[in-house]
Design an enzyme around this catalytic site. Sequence first.
Site, PDB file in Angstrom:
ATOM      1  N   CYS A   1       0.542  -3.187   5.477  1.00  0.00           N
ATOM      2  CA  CYS A   1       1.352  -2.886   4.287  1.00  0.00           C
ATOM      3  C   CYS A   1       2.287  -4.034   3.909  1.00  0.00           C
ATOM      4  O   CYS A   1       2.290  -4.489   2.754  1.00  0.00           O
ATOM      5  CB  CYS A   1       2.115  -1.584   4.484  1.00  0.00           C
TER       6      CYS A   1
ATOM      7  N   HIS B   1       7.008   1.609   5.992  1.00  0.00           N
ATOM      8  CA  HIS B   1       5.925   1.398   5.034  1.00  0.00           C
ATOM      9  C   HIS B   1       6.488   0.840   3.735  1.00  0.00           C
ATOM     10  O   HIS B   1       7.588   1.199   3.311  1.00  0.00           O
ATOM     11  CB  HIS B   1       5.168   2.695   4.748  1.00  0.00           C
TER      12      HIS B   1
ATOM     13  N   HIS C   1      -0.659  -0.115  -2.538  1.00  0.00           N
ATOM     14  CA  HIS C   1      -0.334  -0.451  -1.152  1.00  0.00           C
ATOM     15  C   HIS C   1      -1.593  -0.530  -0.290  1.00  0.00           C
ATOM     16  O   HIS C   1      -2.696  -0.183  -0.718  1.00  0.00           O
ATOM     17  CB  HIS C   1       0.632   0.582  -0.580  1.00  0.00           C
TER      18      HIS C   1
END
Length: 346
Positions: free
Chosen positions: A258, A307, A319
Amino acid sequence: MASHRRPKQPGQRLTGVLTVTAAAAVAMSTQSASADPLPDPDKKGVQAQIDRLYESATQATEKYNGAKEKAEGLQKQVKVFQEEAARKQGELNGLRDRLGTVAAGQYRSGGLDPSLQLLLSQDPDGYLERASALDRVGDRQSALLTEFLAQQRSLQQQRREASAKLRDLDSTRQELGRRKTEIQGKLREAQRLLNTLTAKERARIAAEEDRANRAGARVELGDEPGASPRAAAAFSAAQSRVGLPYVWGATGPNSFDCSGLTSWAFRQAGISLPRTSQAQAGAGTRINSLGDLRPGDLVIMRTDLSHVGFYAGNGQILHSPKPGAQVRYESIARSGMPFMWGVRIG
């Protein structure tokens, strides 16, 4: 006149009811056999465990990324300290040679007491001139000695600092190894659990992930204004990576985790971001409301800030979500991860 008709036997009626019930049961059985079976609660539990392991692996990945970034920084510092120590050692060697030359010259200038040298001298005026020169040599030796001692102390300090950084680097590398082992262990356990499912169940899970990837490759984003020109350039770079796989620890250009995606994309726009999602969470201006986000803003997810992705507009995040998934668009509300805040860069 009484009726002489024979009453119906109860057994015949019961037989008819049983026959209808059996027929219905056969029909239901046939229908169930032709339709997909209901999900097995145990199997749903296995899939939930796999999802948790993947989530835990991505969280551990951000800790691994932080340790790796620290190790790389320490390695650079160690190199600087070692190069500086080598330079100071060279200067110290030069000073030592100069001190040796001065000392040898003084030794050759005489072993007698200066007062006796003056009394015995055949040329008192010449001796006084030489004595004056020796005083100047003594002053120079004193200055050289002072400089030598200062350089020696500086070199020792440089070596102590280099040794401390090397110990820190060794400790960080050990942490890297532990994080790597942790991540690989979680992924192996997820695969082991996946292997306990039937081929049909595994195919269904793969098909669902494939549908999510394909749906996430195309999305209606609306016409919202961008956050800033450089953030827009970074977002555009990230959009060019849609469809590429999630790989833990990867920073592109052909696979990403990520924070690897966001840091790579901003690098294409000429901005250097910290490596981890936690560090990126404090890298710019915080945007607390989801409604105030603009395309190109960072979106920080999960309570541990583990994240990160790009706000894509229309309530969507772009993402690299998890192992087995691809870089894709996804509804923030349906991502299963709580929104913490946004970050505007540039």
